[in-house]
Design a protein around this motif. Structure first.
Motif, mmCIF file in Angstrom:
data_model
loop_
_atom_site.group_PDB
_atom_site.id
_atom_site.type_symbol
_atom_site.label_atom_id
_atom_site.label_comp_id
_atom_site.label_asym_id
_atom_site.label_seq_id
_atom_site.Cartn_x
_atom_site.Cartn_y
_atom_site.Cartn_z
ATOM 1 N N VAL A 78 0.845 -1.204 0.000
ATOM 2 C CA VAL A 78 0.000 0.000 0.000
ATOM 3 C C VAL A 78 0.874 1.245 0.000
ATOM 4 C CG1 VAL A 78 -1.635 1.358 1.379
ATOM 5 C CG2 VAL A 78 -2.049 -1.080 0.990
ATOM 6 N N GLU A 79 1.936 1.247 0.808
ATOM 7 C CA GLU A 79 2.841 2.402 0.836
ATOM 8 C C GLU A 79 3.500 2.608 -0.534
ATOM 9 O OE1 GLU A 79 3.307 4.683 3.271
ATOM 10 O OE2 GLU A 79 1.716 3.650 4.332
ATOM 11 N N LEU A 95 -0.299 -0.713 -12.230
ATOM 12 C CA LEU A 95 0.286 -0.508 -10.915
ATOM 13 C C LEU A 95 -0.083 -1.663 -9.984
ATOM 14 C CD1 LEU A 95 1.619 2.080 -9.316
ATOM 15 C CD2 LEU A 95 -0.628 2.068 -8.276
ATOM 16 N N ALA A 96 -1.328 -2.081 -10.020
ATOM 17 C CA ALA A 96 -1.792 -3.182 -9.175
ATOM 18 C C ALA A 96 -1.039 -4.473 -9.496
ATOM 19 C CB ALA A 96 -3.298 -3.387 -9.344
ATOM 20 N N ARG A 97 -0.870 -4.759 -10.767
ATOM 21 C CA ARG A 97 -0.128 -5.972 -11.158
ATOM 22 C C ARG A 97 1.333 -5.880 -10.731
ATOM 23 N NH1 ARG A 97 -3.024 -5.317 -15.823
ATOM 24 N NH2 ARG A 97 -1.214 -4.466 -16.903
ATOM 25 N N ARG A 98 1.957 -4.738 -10.967
ATOM 26 C CA ARG A 98 3.380 -4.562 -10.662
ATOM 27 C C ARG A 98 3.677 -4.659 -9.172
ATOM 28 N NH1 ARG A 98 6.538 -0.211 -9.351
ATOM 29 N NH2 ARG A 98 4.961 1.348 -9.796
ATOM 30 N N LEU A 99 2.752 -4.214 -8.335
ATOM 31 C CA LEU A 99 2.990 -4.190 -6.892
ATOM 32 C C LEU A 99 2.396 -5.385 -6.149
ATOM 33 C CD1 LEU A 99 2.615 -0.384 -6.195
ATOM 34 C CD2 LEU A 99 4.702 -1.751 -6.341
ATOM 35 N N THR A 103 -5.027 -7.398 -9.329
ATOM 36 C CA THR A 103 -5.981 -6.635 -10.135
ATOM 37 C C THR A 103 -6.229 -5.265 -9.523
ATOM 38 O OG1 THR A 103 -7.936 -7.383 -8.924
ATOM 39 C CG2 THR A 103 -7.182 -8.790 -10.755
ATOM 40 N N ALA A 104 -6.762 -4.383 -10.342
ATOM 41 C CA ALA A 104 -7.116 -3.051 -9.850
ATOM 42 C C ALA A 104 -8.200 -3.147 -8.784
ATOM 43 C CB ALA A 104 -7.577 -2.165 -11.002
ATOM 44 N N GLU A 105 -9.088 -4.126 -8.906
ATOM 45 C CA GLU A 105 -10.150 -4.303 -7.911
ATOM 46 C C GLU A 105 -9.573 -4.652 -6.545
ATOM 47 O OE1 GLU A 105 -13.866 -4.421 -6.115
ATOM 48 O OE2 GLU A 105 -13.193 -3.495 -7.982
ATOM 49 N N THR A 106 -8.576 -5.517 -6.516
ATOM 50 C CA THR A 106 -7.942 -5.869 -5.245
ATOM 51 C C THR A 106 -7.248 -4.653 -4.646
ATOM 52 O OG1 THR A 106 -7.614 -8.126 -6.020
ATOM 53 C CG2 THR A 106 -6.313 -7.437 -4.126
ATOM 54 N N LEU A 107 -6.564 -3.881 -5.482
ATOM 55 C CA LEU A 107 -5.929 -2.651 -5.006
ATOM 56 C C LEU A 107 -6.976 -1.691 -4.468
ATOM 57 C CD1 LEU A 107 -3.543 -0.696 -4.661
ATOM 58 C CD2 LEU A 107 -3.820 -0.081 -7.067
ATOM 59 N N ARG A 108 -8.065 -1.534 -5.189
ATOM 60 C CA ARG A 108 -9.131 -0.628 -4.749
ATOM 61 C C ARG A 108 -9.697 -1.055 -3.400
ATOM 62 N NH1 ARG A 108 -14.251 -0.166 -4.280
ATOM 63 N NH2 ARG A 108 -14.750 -2.192 -5.127
ATOM 64 N N ARG A 109 -9.975 -2.324 -3.240
ATOM 65 C CA ARG A 109 -10.530 -2.816 -1.963
ATOM 66 C C ARG A 109 -9.542 -2.644 -0.809
ATOM 67 N NH1 ARG A 109 -14.141 -8.168 -3.277
ATOM 68 N NH2 ARG A 109 -15.416 -7.167 -4.866
ATOM 69 N N THR A 110 -8.282 -2.905 -1.097
ATOM 70 C CA THR A 110 -7.264 -2.740 -0.061
ATOM 71 C C THR A 110 -7.134 -1.272 0.334
ATOM 72 O OG1 THR A 110 -6.070 -4.660 -0.926
ATOM 73 C CG2 THR A 110 -4.855 -3.194 0.536
ATOM 74 N N LEU A 115 -7.189 2.926 3.782
ATOM 75 C CA LEU A 115 -7.122 4.389 3.724
ATOM 76 C C LEU A 115 -8.477 5.069 3.601
ATOM 77 C CD1 LEU A 115 -4.123 4.626 1.220
ATOM 78 C CD2 LEU A 115 -4.028 4.678 3.714
ATOM 79 N N GLY A 116 -9.515 4.293 3.297
ATOM 80 C CA GLY A 116 -10.841 4.875 3.179
ATOM 81 C C GLY A 116 -11.071 5.663 1.903
ATOM 82 N N VAL A 117 -10.262 5.403 0.876
ATOM 83 C CA VAL A 117 -10.376 6.157 -0.372
ATOM 84 C C VAL A 117 -9.943 5.249 -1.529
ATOM 85 C CG1 VAL A 117 -8.038 7.126 -0.212
ATOM 86 C CG2 VAL A 117 -9.781 8.365 -1.451
ATOM 87 N N ALA A 118 -10.476 5.511 -2.715
ATOM 88 C CA ALA A 118 -10.091 4.761 -3.911
ATOM 89 C C ALA A 118 -8.728 5.244 -4.411
ATOM 90 C CB ALA A 118 -11.139 4.953 -5.008
ATOM 91 N N PRO A 119 -7.963 4.391 -5.086
ATOM 92 C CA PRO A 119 -6.647 4.805 -5.597
ATOM 93 C C PRO A 119 -6.694 6.031 -6.506
ATOM 94 C CG PRO A 119 -6.889 2.434 -5.776
ATOM 95 C CD PRO A 119 -8.219 2.976 -5.350
ATOM 96 N N THR A 120 -7.687 6.097 -7.392
ATOM 97 C CA THR A 120 -7.765 7.257 -8.288
ATOM 98 C C THR A 120 -8.077 8.534 -7.517
ATOM 99 O OG1 THR A 120 -10.047 6.640 -8.782
ATOM 100 C CG2 THR A 120 -8.369 5.965 -10.371
ATOM 101 N N ASP A 121 -8.929 8.435 -6.500
ATOM 102 C CA ASP A 121 -9.206 9.606 -5.663
ATOM 103 C C ASP A 121 -7.962 10.019 -4.878
ATOM 104 O OD1 ASP A 121 -11.811 9.618 -6.561
ATOM 105 O OD2 ASP A 121 -12.592 8.538 -4.813
#
Length: 133
Positions: A78-79, A95-99, A103-110, A115-121
């Motif tokens: 996450v950091e 970014l989600a795959r590289r880190l 998937t982007a969905e897993t990154l978004r949920r995490t 953090l209480g916010v979506a990655p794009t936000d």
């Protein structure tokens, strides 16, 4: 509360959220995670790096750092994602795959859980304002 610190101050500091490992095997596992957050860091892989059994690493890691290995790996990822979102233009899916999120969905949920916010936000709020010539 400011979403952006005034005066161009840095948004991030060196991670201070974790205790430092006390022994070489746990230190080796932590170093492997930080060296490549997107790599496979299952408990068996980290145990191999540490030279311990999975069960023993799990106990020692948690005792020394106050968090289990899986939670530590997620936090490091996450950091890394936070930094990548504000410093670059890489699409969230890539970014989600590289880190290591898959998937982007897993990154978004995490991100929502941690953090209480979506990655794009997050990117929109904390990206440095780039000056145009």
């Amino acid at each position: 509360m400011f979403l952006r610190r005034p005066g161009g101050q840095s948004q991030f500091s060196v991670p201070l959220w974790s205790r430092q490992p006390a022994t070489d095997p746990v230190r080796a596992a932590v170093a492997a995670v930080h060296a490549d957050p997107g790599a496979r860091h299952a408990i068996g892989d980290l145990a191999g790096v540490a030279g311990l059994s999975t069960r023993h690493l799990q106990r020692r890691f948690t005792a020394e750092l106050g968090t289990p290995p899986a939670a530590y790996v997620e936090r490091v990822r996450v950091e890394a994602a936070r930094r990548a979102l504000v410093e670059g233009d890489e699409p969230v899916e890539a970014l989600a795959r590289r880190l290591g999120f898959g998937t982007a969905e897993t990154l978004r949920r995490t991100f929502h859980r941690r953090l209480g916010v979506a990655p794009t936000d997050y990117r929109d709020r904390f990206r440095e304002v780039r000056e145009t010539p």
